[in-house]
Enzyme design. Sequence first.
Site, PDB file in Angstrom:
ATOM      1  N   CYS A 126      52.473  71.946 -31.606  1.00 31.66           N
ATOM      2  CA  CYS A 126      52.438  73.014 -32.254  1.00 31.66           C
ATOM      3  C   CYS A 126      52.312  74.085 -31.282  1.00 31.66           C
ATOM      4  O   CYS A 126      51.219  74.177 -30.676  1.00 31.66           O
ATOM      5  CB  CYS A 126      51.422  73.300 -33.452  1.00 31.66           C
ATOM      6  N   ASP A 176      40.743  40.858 -15.708  1.00 30.24           N
ATOM      7  CA  ASP A 176      41.786  40.897 -16.532  1.00 30.24           C
ATOM      8  C   ASP A 176      43.068  41.879 -15.820  1.00 30.24           C
ATOM      9  O   ASP A 176      43.120  43.134 -16.135  1.00 30.24           O
ATOM     10  CB  ASP A 176      41.420  41.424 -17.994  1.00 30.24           C
ATOM     11  N   GLU A 192      31.675  33.680 -11.729  1.00 25.60           N
ATOM     12  CA  GLU A 192      31.938  35.079 -11.482  1.00 25.60           C
ATOM     13  C   GLU A 192      32.862  35.865 -12.640  1.00 25.60           C
ATOM     14  O   GLU A 192      33.256  35.053 -13.354  1.00 25.60           O
ATOM     15  CB  GLU A 192      32.752  35.298 -10.029  1.00 25.60           C
ATOM     16  N   SER A 237      46.733  27.630 -13.422  1.00 25.16           N
ATOM     17  CA  SER A 237      45.848  28.380 -14.285  1.00 25.16           C
ATOM     18  C   SER A 237      44.617  27.820 -14.558  1.00 25.16           C
ATOM     19  O   SER A 237      44.386  26.549 -13.855  1.00 25.16           O
ATOM     20  CB  SER A 237      46.695  28.597 -15.504  1.00 25.16           C
ATOM     21  N   LEU A 238      43.852  28.218 -15.415  1.00 26.58           N
ATOM     22  CA  LEU A 238      42.550  27.699 -15.426  1.00 26.58           C
ATOM     23  C   LEU A 238      42.405  27.110 -16.964  1.00 26.58           C
ATOM     24  O   LEU A 238      43.052  27.691 -17.875  1.00 26.58           O
ATOM     25  CB  LEU A 238      41.308  28.806 -15.523  1.00 26.58           C
ATOM     26  N   CYS A 271      54.031  71.672 -38.348  1.00 25.41           N
ATOM     27  CA  CYS A 271      52.743  71.499 -37.987  1.00 25.41           C
ATOM     28  C   CYS A 271      52.025  71.307 -39.354  1.00 25.41           C
ATOM     29  O   CYS A 271      52.200  72.084 -40.430  1.00 25.41           O
ATOM     30  CB  CYS A 271      52.087  72.730 -37.288  1.00 25.41           C
ATOM     31  N   LYS A 316      33.162  27.855 -10.933  1.00 21.95           N
ATOM     32  CA  LYS A 316      33.822  27.328  -9.799  1.00 21.95           C
ATOM     33  C   LYS A 316      32.914  26.165  -9.306  1.00 21.95           C
ATOM     34  O   LYS A 316      31.933  26.580  -8.760  1.00 21.95           O
ATOM     35  CB  LYS A 316      34.598  28.242  -8.778  1.00 21.95           C
ATOM     36  N   CYS A 328      47.132  78.780 -34.555  1.00 22.68           N
ATOM     37  CA  CYS A 328      47.053  77.762 -35.605  1.00 22.68           C
ATOM     38  C   CYS A 328      45.517  77.255 -36.023  1.00 22.68           C
ATOM     39  O   CYS A 328      44.765  77.376 -34.890  1.00 22.68           O
ATOM     40  CB  CYS A 328      47.777  76.587 -34.950  1.00 22.68           C
ATOM     41  N   TYR A 369      39.709  36.732  -4.778  1.00 22.70           N
ATOM     42  CA  TYR A 369      38.745  35.482  -5.191  1.00 22.70           C
ATOM     43  C   TYR A 369      38.843  34.268  -4.982  1.00 22.70           C
ATOM     44  O   TYR A 369      38.146  33.499  -5.210  1.00 22.70           O
ATOM     45  CB  TYR A 369      38.324  35.863  -6.809  1.00 22.70           C
ATOM     46  N   CYS A 375      49.665  74.428 -39.779  1.00 25.31           N
ATOM     47  CA  CYS A 375      50.193  76.121 -40.058  1.00 25.31           C
ATOM     48  C   CYS A 375      51.743  75.899 -40.164  1.00 25.31           C
ATOM     49  O   CYS A 375      52.350  77.273 -40.503  1.00 25.31           O
ATOM     50  CB  CYS A 375      49.754  76.830 -38.629  1.00 25.31           C
ATOM     51  N   LYS A 425      35.959  36.822 -14.766  1.00 23.26           N
ATOM     52  CA  LYS A 425      37.443  36.719 -14.811  1.00 23.26           C
ATOM     53  C   LYS A 425      38.191  38.188 -15.062  1.00 23.26           C
ATOM     54  O   LYS A 425      37.935  38.633 -16.383  1.00 23.26           O
ATOM     55  CB  LYS A 425      37.604  35.808 -16.247  1.00 23.26           C
ATOM     56  N   LYS A 447      35.741  31.940 -21.992  1.00 21.15           N
ATOM     57  CA  LYS A 447      36.300  32.933 -22.464  1.00 21.15           C
ATOM     58  C   LYS A 447      35.352  33.764 -23.667  1.00 21.15           C
ATOM     59  O   LYS A 447      34.476  32.824 -24.123  1.00 21.15           O
ATOM     60  CB  LYS A 447      37.456  32.870 -23.380  1.00 21.15           C
TER      61      LYS A 447
HETATM   62  S1  IVH Z   1      40.510  31.462  -9.789  1.00 17.64           S
HETATM   63  C1  IVH Z   1      42.947  27.683  -8.836  1.00 17.64           C
HETATM   64  N1  IVH Z   1      39.061  33.563 -10.229  1.00 17.64           N
HETATM   65  O1  IVH Z   1      42.565  33.989 -14.416  1.00 17.64           O
HETATM   66  C2  IVH Z   1      42.047  28.767  -9.242  1.00 17.64           C
HETATM   67  N2  IVH Z   1      41.147  33.474 -11.362  1.00 17.64           N
HETATM   68  O2  IVH Z   1      43.657  31.896 -16.498  1.00 17.64           O
HETATM   69  C3  IVH Z   1      42.374  29.978  -8.897  1.00 17.64           C
HETATM   70  N3  IVH Z   1      41.607  35.156 -12.823  1.00 17.64           N
HETATM   71  O3  IVH Z   1      45.439  32.893 -12.844  1.00 17.64           O
HETATM   72  C4  IVH Z   1      41.895  31.126 -10.075  1.00 17.64           C
HETATM   73  N4  IVH Z   1      39.741  36.407 -12.381  1.00 17.64           N
HETATM   74  O4  IVH Z   1      44.839  35.112 -12.656  1.00 17.64           O
HETATM   75  C5  IVH Z   1      40.059  32.868 -10.520  1.00 17.64           C
HETATM   76  N5  IVH Z   1      37.451  35.363 -10.514  1.00 17.64           N
HETATM   77  C6  IVH Z   1      38.740  34.643 -10.947  1.00 17.64           C
HETATM   78  C7  IVH Z   1      39.496  35.067 -11.559  1.00 17.64           C
HETATM   79  C8  IVH Z   1      40.749  34.626 -12.039  1.00 17.64           C
HETATM   80  C9  IVH Z   1      40.834  36.344 -12.771  1.00 17.64           C
HETATM   81  C10 IVH Z   1      42.855  34.818 -13.377  1.00 17.64           C
HETATM   82  C11 IVH Z   1      43.792  34.370 -12.365  1.00 17.64           C
HETATM   83  C12 IVH Z   1      44.235  32.895 -13.235  1.00 17.64           C
HETATM   84  C13 IVH Z   1      43.918  33.334 -14.166  1.00 17.64           C
HETATM   85  C14 IVH Z   1      43.680  32.024 -15.159  1.00 17.64           C
END
Ligand code: IVH
Length: 699
Positions: free
Chosen positions: A456, A138, A134, A103-104, A438, A320, A461, A247, A441, A136, A344
Amino acid sequence: MFSIEEQQHLLQLTKKLLEKSEWQANSETVSNLRTVIKFHDWCYYVLSEQKITDFDYDFLFSKLKELEKFNPTLVTEDSPTQRVARGLTENFETVTHLTSMLSLENSYNEADLLEFDRRVKDLVGEAQIQYCVEPKFDGASIALVYENNRLVRAATRGDGTVGEDITNNAKALASIPLTANFSSFGISKIEIRGEVIIKRDVFEKMNEQRAVLGEKTFQNPRNTASGSLRLKNPEEVRNRRLEAILYHVSFAEDSNGNNLALSTLKSHYHCIEILMNCGFVTPLHELKLCNSVQEILNFLHIWNEKRNHFNIDTDGMVLKVNSLAQQNKCGSTSHHPRWAMAYKFAAKRAESKLLKVEFQVGRTGAITPVAKIEPVPLAGVTISSISLHNEDFIKEKDIRLCDTVIVERAGEVIPYIVGSVKKLRTGKEIFIEFPKNCPSCNTPLVKPEEEAVWRCDNADCPAQTEERTIHFASKDAMDIEGLGRSIVIDFIERKFIQNIENIYSLPYQEILDLEGWGKKSVENLQAGIETSKNQPLWRLINALGIRLVGVSTSKDLASHLNNIFELSEKNTEWLTNIEGIGPKVAQSIVDFFSNKSNVELLHHLKAIGVNTENRVEDALSKNNKLEGKTFLFTGSLQKFTRDRAKQLVEENGGKLLSSVSANLNFLVVGKDAGSKLTKAQKIDSIQIIDEDSFLKMVE
Ligand code: IVH
């Protein structure tokens, strides 16, 4: 992925196939159909340009299906028809990812970013680092593995080491190529990562339709995407209109098993370009290479605003290190890479108290519970009223009167209640009772077994009549200036309006005597009502408030008709021949006109002088998309000249300003913007957008 010449050739081929009258199940025809369908998937998902109508696309797809069925030896593994596996997926096997899905690390402010930059510079041992920034996305993360150009596996993130094998479902997503030409980059095995999302407009439309059909609405695009990937039936997955954005390349090797991360692949940007060339949807158009923290901060600032209008939910940005060699030097912890960081956006959540629940009757009779909460500011607006969707939503979330509730607002999307905070309960909370009759009415409410919405079904109505009249006059319908919701309600209470046609015979003399009304405002109202008689046909169709028929369906219908009365005589077969109109919408239209009073209403409106015809001049009329909005352009513009920008603003009814002030609505920022941007950043009401966002506004 397709060169200009190839695109031209494939468009010609599409035309030829669409004009074909005789079909033979030979390998050439089948292969042509396949190539053309793949090409149009690519146009739709990667280029975001639909080059043929849904109707023509479906025709080609069904032809391919038919020919393959006729001659099964012609079916290939990568045929678009194989995207929807026939059988049902019983359950999901688990699979080990080729590399762990880390994860990040999160950051929230400038200090965090400066600290990240300092750490990276220390690890790499260089004074300057280029970052790729770039969105993130969701959604739900996925990992795809391609071997010898074929998609061999798709998996969910799972615990990061082991995920669920969702290959069959992934194959139902037209934005995931079944084959991709990685070998032209010397890659024989590759693992790529991305996010499966549902676009906001698609999500809203899907929910609107579900609500009207009485089905349960979805909560948000992220949960829906994640849940949809785990559906047992790939056909159903296809209907959810999921899309994949890729990505990250997490693993790549050549045919001799050599890791290509540091030889062939140079940078993250390079990887994204390769993915783009192989036909994937990537963040290429949304990302920016930044050489300093200041540049990153400027870009984050633009996105903090841009994300409100972006058609995909984002919960932040990802930074990155661009060079793969430098990424390698940074390394990773067991949880996250040290070369990347999520930034975030400020949380758009708030807590409030649920004061009461009102049950509103919609124009089609659907009853919606609406939560009245203690007013709470959230992302620039004060929220005091939120939909609770339906009875099941309240039960599932176990929401009770007097509960503390969590409210969330993502971008421009309507706020929603995430849930209630159980630990703050005092014992005085009260269960919410859904009414049996309702509220307007008193007719007993009905709910077909498979539906989630109580209704209804009394067509007379008063609450439904009120909503139908409000809808008739509203912006997307007859757009009657001066006749908004509160005035319609007031006129209904005074019995000036009892049905829609009464709008056109209001007692203006009496209105003049009412408190709050003057000569000018009555004249304006009268002018607004008179002008509405001249609206184009599609507005009248939409104004009727037929279930499942909104703006775009109304436009589609109008373009196939000479006048409204033709529509009242059409059957479902004729209607379903119009692209975009399915059997449910068609049935709803037929049902609407089977009610004689609806047809009578149209005759009355015609007699009053309301336009009921499809006129040629309506198709040529001018656009007013930017009406009432002010613009200023700053920095060096890359996508259009200043003159063109001025022309676009004016053509669309907007106004240009020459300096930054509180009167400015939009500052469009080009490259290297300076003092105007800094000044605008200090005024909250100004929306700072980039050139692409501006182009979208005038599209
Ligand atoms: S890079 C090793 N790029 O965010 C790095 N992640 O909280 C790989 N996510 O698990 C992740 N947009 O599911 C990367 N442009 C983006 C992203 C991204 C969404 C998600 C991804 C990751 C999570 C981490």
